[in-house]
Design a protein around this motif. Structure first.
Motif, PDB file in Angstrom:
ATOM      1  N   ARG A 110      -2.840  14.491 -26.894  1.00 55.06           N
ATOM      2  CA  ARG A 110      -4.139  15.102 -25.600  1.00 55.06           C
ATOM      3  C   ARG A 110      -4.044  15.331 -24.816  1.00 55.06           C
ATOM      4  NH1 ARG A 110      -4.235   9.855 -27.173  1.00 55.06           N
ATOM      5  NH2 ARG A 110      -5.911   9.482 -29.069  1.00 55.06           N
ATOM      6  N   PRO A 111      -4.819  16.615 -23.386  1.00 56.92           N
ATOM      7  CA  PRO A 111      -4.694  16.838 -22.198  1.00 56.92           C
ATOM      8  C   PRO A 111      -4.491  15.551 -21.272  1.00 56.92           C
ATOM      9  CG  PRO A 111      -6.441  18.230 -23.025  1.00 56.92           C
ATOM     10  CD  PRO A 111      -5.840  17.104 -24.002  1.00 56.92           C
ATOM     11  N   VAL A 112      -4.111  15.901 -19.961  1.00 61.42           N
ATOM     12  CA  VAL A 112      -3.878  14.489 -19.478  1.00 61.42           C
ATOM     13  C   VAL A 112      -4.272  14.897 -18.023  1.00 61.42           C
ATOM     14  CG1 VAL A 112      -1.210  14.892 -19.145  1.00 61.42           C
ATOM     15  CG2 VAL A 112      -2.702  12.554 -18.324  1.00 61.42           C
ATOM     16  N   VAL A 113      -4.939  14.088 -17.989  1.00 63.12           N
ATOM     17  CA  VAL A 113      -5.565  14.267 -16.044  1.00 63.12           C
ATOM     18  C   VAL A 113      -4.605  13.382 -15.173  1.00 63.12           C
ATOM     19  CG1 VAL A 113      -7.617  14.837 -14.546  1.00 63.12           C
ATOM     20  CG2 VAL A 113      -7.811  15.188 -16.715  1.00 63.12           C
ATOM     21  N   VAL A 114      -3.944  13.966 -14.024  1.00 65.97           N
ATOM     22  CA  VAL A 114      -3.312  13.269 -13.176  1.00 65.97           C
ATOM     23  C   VAL A 114      -3.397  13.908 -11.536  1.00 65.97           C
ATOM     24  CG1 VAL A 114      -1.005  12.473 -11.994  1.00 65.97           C
ATOM     25  CG2 VAL A 114      -1.193  12.784 -14.893  1.00 65.97           C
ATOM     26  N   ARG A 115      -3.755  12.644 -11.076  1.00 65.94           N
ATOM     27  CA  ARG A 115      -4.756  13.370  -9.409  1.00 65.94           C
ATOM     28  C   ARG A 115      -3.481  12.727  -8.343  1.00 65.94           C
ATOM     29  NH1 ARG A 115      -6.498  15.986 -11.220  1.00 65.94           N
ATOM     30  NH2 ARG A 115      -8.520  16.884 -12.006  1.00 65.94           N
ATOM     31  N   GLN A 116      -3.791  12.456  -6.862  1.00 71.89           N
ATOM     32  CA  GLN A 116      -2.391  11.926  -6.097  1.00 71.89           C
ATOM     33  C   GLN A 116      -3.762  11.020  -5.251  1.00 71.89           C
ATOM     34  OE1 GLN A 116      -0.099  14.927  -3.852  1.00 71.89           O
ATOM     35  NE2 GLN A 116      -0.836  15.761  -4.495  1.00 71.89           N
ATOM     36  N   LEU A 117      -2.372   9.527  -5.446  1.00 75.05           N
ATOM     37  CA  LEU A 117      -3.173   8.922  -3.915  1.00 75.05           C
ATOM     38  C   LEU A 117      -2.795   8.661  -2.893  1.00 75.05           C
ATOM     39  CD1 LEU A 117      -4.569   5.611  -5.691  1.00 75.05           C
ATOM     40  CD2 LEU A 117      -5.959   7.072  -4.730  1.00 75.05           C
ATOM     41  N   LEU A 118      -2.988   8.955  -2.252  1.00 73.23           N
ATOM     42  CA  LEU A 118      -1.577   9.290  -0.851  1.00 73.23           C
ATOM     43  C   LEU A 118      -1.645   8.421  -0.567  1.00 73.23           C
ATOM     44  CD1 LEU A 118      -2.028  12.769   0.599  1.00 73.23           C
ATOM     45  CD2 LEU A 118      -1.269  11.857  -1.459  1.00 73.23           C
ATOM     46  N   THR A 119      -0.606   7.218   0.067  1.00 72.31           N
ATOM     47  CA  THR A 119      -0.274   5.965   0.983  1.00 72.31           C
ATOM     48  C   THR A 119       0.756   5.946   2.182  1.00 72.31           C
ATOM     49  OG1 THR A 119       0.356   5.167  -1.324  1.00 72.31           O
ATOM     50  CG2 THR A 119       1.209   4.201   0.343  1.00 72.31           C
ATOM     51  N   ALA A 120      -0.038   4.942   2.525  1.00 70.69           N
ATOM     52  CA  ALA A 120       0.098   5.158   4.018  1.00 70.69           C
ATOM     53  C   ALA A 120       0.891   3.422   3.834  1.00 70.69           C
ATOM     54  CB  ALA A 120      -0.253   5.037   5.039  1.00 70.69           C
ATOM     55  N   MET A 121       2.313   3.377   5.367  1.00 71.43           N
ATOM     56  CA  MET A 121       3.099   2.389   4.637  1.00 71.43           C
ATOM     57  C   MET A 121       2.442   1.530   5.922  1.00 71.43           C
ATOM     58  SD  MET A 121       4.992   3.026   2.459  1.00 71.43           S
ATOM     59  CE  MET A 121       5.985   1.412   2.509  1.00 71.43           C
ATOM     60  N   ARG A 122       2.740  -0.460   5.438  1.00 68.22           N
ATOM     61  CA  ARG A 122       1.531  -0.951   6.867  1.00 68.22           C
ATOM     62  C   ARG A 122       2.323  -0.926   8.239  1.00 68.22           C
ATOM     63  NH1 ARG A 122      -1.220  -4.313   1.903  1.00 68.22           N
ATOM     64  NH2 ARG A 122      -1.692  -5.794   4.144  1.00 68.22           N
ATOM     65  N   HIS A 123       4.146  -0.936   7.690  1.00 68.93           N
ATOM     66  CA  HIS A 123       4.446  -1.640   9.098  1.00 68.93           C
ATOM     67  C   HIS A 123       4.670  -0.332  10.013  1.00 68.93           C
ATOM     68  CE1 HIS A 123       7.285   0.197   6.210  1.00 68.93           C
ATOM     69  NE2 HIS A 123       8.125   0.601   7.179  1.00 68.93           N
ATOM     70  N   ALA A 124       4.050   0.858   9.645  1.00 73.22           N
ATOM     71  CA  ALA A 124       4.577   2.095  10.563  1.00 73.22           C
ATOM     72  C   ALA A 124       2.794   2.624  11.211  1.00 73.22           C
ATOM     73  CB  ALA A 124       4.375   3.563   9.481  1.00 73.22           C
ATOM     74  N   ALA A 125       2.903   3.211  11.787  1.00 72.19           N
ATOM     75  CA  ALA A 125       1.287   3.917  12.764  1.00 72.19           C
ATOM     76  C   ALA A 125       1.390   5.175  12.151  1.00 72.19           C
ATOM     77  CB  ALA A 125       1.954   3.984  14.076  1.00 72.19           C
ATOM     78  N   ARG A 126       1.176   5.430  11.086  1.00 70.97           N
ATOM     79  CA  ARG A 126       0.872   7.362  10.941  1.00 70.97           C
ATOM     80  C   ARG A 126      -0.961   6.418   9.729  1.00 70.97           C
ATOM     81  NH1 ARG A 126       5.229  11.514  10.044  1.00 70.97           N
ATOM     82  NH2 ARG A 126       4.029  12.193  10.699  1.00 70.97           N
ATOM     83  N   SER A 127      -1.453   5.740   9.592  1.00 65.00           N
ATOM     84  CA  SER A 127      -2.437   5.331   8.473  1.00 65.00           C
ATOM     85  C   SER A 127      -3.765   6.849   8.885  1.00 65.00           C
ATOM     86  CB  SER A 127      -2.411   4.144   8.282  1.00 65.00           C
ATOM     87  OG  SER A 127      -2.955   3.513   9.490  1.00 65.00           O
ATOM     88  N   ARG A 128      -3.690   6.357   9.779  1.00 64.56           N
ATOM     89  CA  ARG A 128      -5.192   7.892   9.817  1.00 64.56           C
ATOM     90  C   ARG A 128      -4.404   8.782  10.226  1.00 64.56           C
ATOM     91  NH1 ARG A 128      -9.457   7.954  13.340  1.00 64.56           N
ATOM     92  NH2 ARG A 128     -10.693  10.480  12.951  1.00 64.56           N
ATOM     93  N   GLU A 129      -3.312   9.567  10.320  1.00 64.18           N
ATOM     94  CA  GLU A 129      -2.980  11.009   9.931  1.00 64.18           C
ATOM     95  C   GLU A 129      -3.416  10.981   8.569  1.00 64.18           C
ATOM     96  OE1 GLU A 129       0.788  13.449  11.064  1.00 64.18           O
ATOM     97  OE2 GLU A 129       1.303  11.351  11.432  1.00 64.18           O
ATOM     98  N   ILE A 130      -2.762  10.232   7.501  1.00 61.57           N
ATOM     99  CA  ILE A 130      -2.443  10.239   5.851  1.00 61.57           C
ATOM    100  C   ILE A 130      -4.063   9.840   5.368  1.00 61.57           C
ATOM    101  CG2 ILE A 130      -1.380   8.283   3.955  1.00 61.57           C
ATOM    102  CD1 ILE A 130       1.120   9.827   5.840  1.00 61.57           C
ATOM    103  N   ALA A 131      -4.637   8.937   6.372  1.00 63.14           N
ATOM    104  CA  ALA A 131      -5.915   9.536   5.835  1.00 63.14           C
ATOM    105  C   ALA A 131      -6.698  10.284   6.302  1.00 63.14           C
ATOM    106  CB  ALA A 131      -6.752   8.162   6.827  1.00 63.14           C
TER     107      ALA A 131
END
Length: 371
Positions: free
Chosen positions: A144-165
């Motif tokens: 069977r074919p497979v579909v794989v997508r990305q989820l981008l994660t930000a680290m809770r202890h860092a300060a880049r979550s808005r940038e990663i969003a």
């Protein structure tokens, strides 16, 4: 009456699976870690694939948080070049497809892959290149074919979550289906990242939040009621809001009382990204047999089954499902149920989810013997 189909590992491997919670940096092949570490001059605790694979699983099983975290130091260290990221992503697709996965969302933190001079954009493009190569090869071959997508994660202890969003939204039409935060829950509540979650909501974009694994009900409550998460990464501690009756056993579901939060989660069909073997390793569950997934499934929460970190847990979707069959007596109908749950809960568009359910998942289970 026909005898029930025996659920061997080979049969479980053959049926379609859907994976929502899998970390790219937690799923490398030991042989690949060895090769890439040699290229970049990174020292490893073992010098052959078998020994290295055992070191990863034994370290994750050790009960020592520093040793557990050290495992990721080694995988992340060999994922700092575009070609290495692409290779890891391509092999991830190959390994998932070989395990019967037909749809997966694989997450990683782009901010952890900048040590070699890559930009965030270049990291995302390199991972997508590898995913595309893996999917294209599978589409042209047997199985069977497979579909794989990305989820981008930000680290809770860092300060880049808005940038990663913002990065996730910018690549929403290029293979990225959502956003996540991960890392230590205690001391780093999801409300520290409200700006990122608000950006996702304003952009009509999807996100999940690691919550209710190492920390309890307050983490789940904040993820849902303050941040607006579409899914709960783990969410296993939701069981703390479920009271067993006088019988005092999880099997007595007729004598179970749900608290307000547990009732809300079940009523709203909030998906739970449960990862049995990983939850045992981290102490969120004492054993597979005692894992809350058995009770949560019987109470008909939106349960999904996931791998979390395939390398560190020495696991696969087949192994996770086999363990639940052995522990709880699940049958093919139960495996199809959690698979459809996961596909319904995926961040892919509705028409894509429906097509996979009707044209791939249901026929695949019918072929395996489920009427």
């Amino acid at each position: 009456m026909a005898e029930p189909t025996a659920l061997t590992s080979d049969l479980i491997r053959s049926v379609p699976k859907v994976l929502l919670h899998d970390h790219l940096d937690g799923g490398l092949r030991p042989a690949t870690v060895l090769e890439l570490a040699d290229e970049v001059g990174h020292p490893l605790p073992a010098d052959d694939a078998g020994s290295l694979g055992r070191w990863f699983t034994e370290s994750a099983d050790s009960g020592s948080l520093p040793r557990y975290l050290e495992t990721f130091d080694h995988t992340v260290a060999v994922m700092q070049r575009a070609d290495h990221l692409a290779r890891v992503a391509r092999e991830c697709v190959e390994d998932l497809a070989d395990d019967g996965v037909v749809y997966a969302e694989v997450r990683y933190a782009p901010e952890q892959h900048l040590g070699g001079g890559l930009t965030l954009e270049e990291v995302v493009r390199a991972v997508q290149e590898g995913l595309d190569e893996g999917m294209a090869a599978r589409a042209g071959g047997p199985g069977r074919p497979v579909v794989v997508r990305q989820l981008l994660t930000a680290m809770r202890h860092a300060a880049r979550s808005r940038e990663i969003a913002e990065l996730a939204v910018a690549h929403r039409d290029d293979g990225v289906v959502g956003f996540d935060i991960a890392g230590a829950e205690a001391g780093y509540p999801p409300t520290r990242h409200l700006d990122a979650f608000e950006h996702m909501k304003r952009s009509n974009a999807h996100f999940t939040i690691h919550a209710g694994e190492a920390f309890g009900l307050p983490s789940i409550w904040e993820a849902l009621q303050w941040c607006g998460a579409d899914r709960l990464g783990h969410g296993v501690r939701l069981v703390d809001d479920i009271e067993l009756g006088e019988a005092g056993v999880a099997s007595a579901v007729d004598d179970v009382r749900l608290g307000r939060l547990a009732s809300y989660v079940r009523d709203r069909r909030v998906p739970l990204e449960l990862c049995p073997h990983s939850n045992v390793q981290t102490g969120a569950a004492a054993s597979i047999a005692e894992h809350p997934i058995g009770l949560l499934a019987r109470l008909r929460f939106r349960v999904t089954v996931n791998t979390d970190n395939r390398l560190m847990s020495g696991t696969s979707m087949t192994r996770e499902m086999q363990a639940l069959v052995d522990a709880f007596g699940w049958d093919l109908g139960d495996l199809r149920w959690v698979t459809v749950n996961a596909m319904k809960s995926a961040f892919a568009h509705f028409d894509q989810r429906l097509r996979l359910i009707e044209e791939v998942i249901k026929p695949g289970y019918a072929e395996a013997g489920l009427v």
